[in-house]
Motif scaffolding. Sequence first.
Motif, PDB file in Angstrom:
ATOM      1  N   ASP A  10     -38.741  15.726   2.572  1.00 55.94           N
ATOM      2  CA  ASP A  10     -39.132  15.173   3.870  1.00 55.94           C
ATOM      3  C   ASP A  10     -37.888  14.843   4.681  1.00 55.94           C
ATOM      4  OD1 ASP A  10     -41.492  13.988   5.532  1.00 55.94           O
ATOM      5  OD2 ASP A  10     -39.924  12.440   5.569  1.00 55.94           O
ATOM      6  N   HIS A  11     -36.980  14.094   4.074  1.00 60.19           N
ATOM      7  CA  HIS A  11     -35.750  13.760   4.795  1.00 60.19           C
ATOM      8  C   HIS A  11     -34.625  13.392   3.842  1.00 60.19           C
ATOM      9  CE1 HIS A  11     -37.865   9.827   4.399  1.00 60.19           C
ATOM     10  NE2 HIS A  11     -36.659   9.299   4.294  1.00 60.19           N
ATOM     11  N   VAL A  12     -33.425  13.592   4.342  1.00 58.90           N
ATOM     12  CA  VAL A  12     -32.233  13.036   3.706  1.00 58.90           C
ATOM     13  C   VAL A  12     -31.784  11.915   4.627  1.00 58.90           C
ATOM     14  CG1 VAL A  12     -29.849  13.483   3.035  1.00 58.90           C
ATOM     15  CG2 VAL A  12     -31.606  15.224   2.651  1.00 58.90           C
ATOM     16  N   ALA A  13     -31.678  10.706   4.074  1.00 66.41           N
ATOM     17  CA  ALA A  13     -31.350   9.541   4.895  1.00 66.41           C
ATOM     18  C   ALA A  13     -29.864   9.214   4.768  1.00 66.41           C
ATOM     19  CB  ALA A  13     -32.187   8.346   4.473  1.00 66.41           C
ATOM     20  N   ILE A  14     -29.243   9.002   5.913  1.00 68.69           N
ATOM     21  CA  ILE A  14     -27.806   8.715   5.955  1.00 68.69           C
ATOM     22  C   ILE A  14     -27.603   7.374   6.647  1.00 68.69           C
ATOM     23  CG2 ILE A  14     -25.575   9.545   6.793  1.00 68.69           C
ATOM     24  CD1 ILE A  14     -26.914  12.387   6.715  1.00 68.69           C
ATOM     25  N   VAL A  57     -33.209  15.078   9.048  1.00 67.62           N
ATOM     26  CA  VAL A  57     -32.116  14.180   8.698  1.00 67.62           C
ATOM     27  C   VAL A  57     -32.512  12.844   9.292  1.00 67.62           C
ATOM     28  CG1 VAL A  57     -29.698  13.587   9.061  1.00 67.62           C
ATOM     29  CG2 VAL A  57     -30.357  15.962   8.699  1.00 67.62           C
ATOM     30  N   GLN A  58     -32.492  11.812   8.480  1.00 66.23           N
ATOM     31  CA  GLN A  58     -32.855  10.477   8.951  1.00 66.23           C
ATOM     32  C   GLN A  58     -31.575   9.649   9.056  1.00 66.23           C
ATOM     33  OE1 GLN A  58     -34.584   7.516   6.177  1.00 66.23           O
ATOM     34  NE2 GLN A  58     -36.352   7.518   7.530  1.00 66.23           N
ATOM     35  N   LEU A  59     -31.194   9.324  10.277  1.00 65.64           N
ATOM     36  CA  LEU A  59     -30.047   8.447  10.490  1.00 65.64           C
ATOM     37  C   LEU A  59     -30.572   7.023  10.523  1.00 65.64           C
ATOM     38  CD1 LEU A  59     -28.386  10.620  13.283  1.00 65.64           C
ATOM     39  CD2 LEU A  59     -27.803  10.562  10.838  1.00 65.64           C
ATOM     40  N   HIS A  81     -27.957   7.722   1.790  1.00 62.26           N
ATOM     41  CA  HIS A  81     -28.586   6.479   1.337  1.00 62.26           C
ATOM     42  C   HIS A  81     -29.777   6.741   0.422  1.00 62.26           C
ATOM     43  CE1 HIS A  81     -31.213   2.874   1.841  1.00 62.26           C
ATOM     44  NE2 HIS A  81     -30.074   2.253   1.695  1.00 62.26           N
ATOM     45  N   HIS A  82     -30.631   7.669   0.801  1.00 56.59           N
ATOM     46  CA  HIS A  82     -31.741   8.047  -0.072  1.00 56.59           C
ATOM     47  C   HIS A  82     -32.272   9.429   0.285  1.00 56.59           C
ATOM     48  CE1 HIS A  82     -34.010   6.067   3.301  1.00 56.59           C
ATOM     49  NE2 HIS A  82     -34.923   6.981   3.047  1.00 56.59           N
ATOM     50  N   VAL A  83     -33.099   9.961  -0.617  1.00 60.70           N
ATOM     51  CA  VAL A  83     -33.768  11.236  -0.380  1.00 60.70           C
ATOM     52  C   VAL A  83     -35.262  10.963  -0.315  1.00 60.70           C
ATOM     53  CG1 VAL A  83     -34.240  13.543  -1.295  1.00 60.70           C
ATOM     54  CG2 VAL A  83     -31.971  12.536  -1.580  1.00 60.70           C
ATOM     55  N   ALA A 119     -43.291   4.878  -0.727  1.00 56.44           N
ATOM     56  CA  ALA A 119     -42.923   3.980  -1.824  1.00 56.44           C
ATOM     57  C   ALA A 119     -41.517   4.356  -2.263  1.00 56.44           C
ATOM     58  CB  ALA A 119     -43.898   4.108  -2.987  1.00 56.44           C
ATOM     59  N   PHE A 120     -40.701   3.327  -2.531  1.00 58.26           N
ATOM     60  CA  PHE A 120     -39.328   3.553  -2.976  1.00 58.26           C
ATOM     61  C   PHE A 120     -39.218   3.383  -4.484  1.00 58.26           C
ATOM     62  CE2 PHE A 120     -38.389   3.065   1.503  1.00 58.26           C
ATOM     63  CZ  PHE A 120     -37.280   3.875   1.689  1.00 58.26           C
ATOM     64  N   ILE A 121     -38.377   4.241  -5.067  1.00 60.14           N
ATOM     65  CA  ILE A 121     -38.115   4.225  -6.506  1.00 60.14           C
ATOM     66  C   ILE A 121     -36.662   3.851  -6.722  1.00 60.14           C
ATOM     67  CG2 ILE A 121     -37.995   5.722  -8.540  1.00 60.14           C
ATOM     68  CD1 ILE A 121     -40.284   7.274  -7.065  1.00 60.14           C
ATOM     69  N   ILE A 131     -34.946   7.062  -4.285  1.00 57.69           N
ATOM     70  CA  ILE A 131     -35.952   8.060  -3.912  1.00 57.69           C
ATOM     71  C   ILE A 131     -37.068   7.391  -3.112  1.00 57.69           C
ATOM     72  CG2 ILE A 131     -37.787   9.571  -4.827  1.00 57.69           C
ATOM     73  CD1 ILE A 131     -35.948  10.209  -7.183  1.00 57.69           C
ATOM     74  N   GLU A 132     -37.456   8.039  -2.033  1.00 58.72           N
ATOM     75  CA  GLU A 132     -38.610   7.592  -1.255  1.00 58.72           C
ATOM     76  C   GLU A 132     -39.689   8.652  -1.352  1.00 58.72           C
ATOM     77  OE1 GLU A 132     -37.787   7.112   2.921  1.00 58.72           O
ATOM     78  OE2 GLU A 132     -39.746   6.215   3.336  1.00 58.72           O
ATOM     79  N   LEU A 133     -40.876   8.248  -1.735  1.00 59.24           N
ATOM     80  CA  LEU A 133     -42.025   9.151  -1.746  1.00 59.24           C
ATOM     81  C   LEU A 133     -42.715   9.011  -0.396  1.00 59.24           C
ATOM     82  CD1 LEU A 133     -43.345   8.107  -5.273  1.00 59.24           C
ATOM     83  CD2 LEU A 133     -41.972  10.142  -4.717  1.00 59.24           C
TER      84      LEU A 133
HETATM   85 CO    CO Z   1     -36.511   7.199   4.393  1.00 62.56          CO
END
Ligand code: CO
Length: 136
Positions: A10-14, A57-59, A81-83, A119-121, A131-133
């Motif tokens: 879904d996104h790669v968060a930076i 890409v999630q900034l 930061h997370h995937v 939900a975050f893991i 990881i974010e689902l």
């Molecule tokens: Co996110």
Amino acid sequence: MTAMLLTEIDHVAIAVPDLDAAIAYYAETFGATVAHRERIDSDGVEEALLNVADSYVQLLTPTSDSSPVAKYLEKKGPGIHHVGYRVADCAAALQSVKDHGGLVIDEQPRPGSRGTTVAFIHPKGAFGTLIELVQE
Ligand code: CO
């Protein structure tokens, strides 16, 4: 065997200290466009989602000093930061994490940005990756 529960990235968060500067970098360097921008006060962040094909890409920048992203920037500086993985059923994927001994941050799915359920893991138990689902 567990059936494959992740349908797409879904996104790669930076994590970034300056959201506008990061958006400008992606726009000017790569021609990226902002698909969605949202301030999520419950998480202490403002995000911008930039389209990359069917993913983003999630900034991510903190909106308060107590935000986890503020602490992340303080400790590690800007960076991944997370995937976020897309799932068809967030609750089912979260249950599979629990069933396999993973550490969860969110015990239950909760509302995410742009109307998603997330939900975050915890990175401990997930090879160092937060990881974010994401269920649309
Ligand atoms: Co996110």
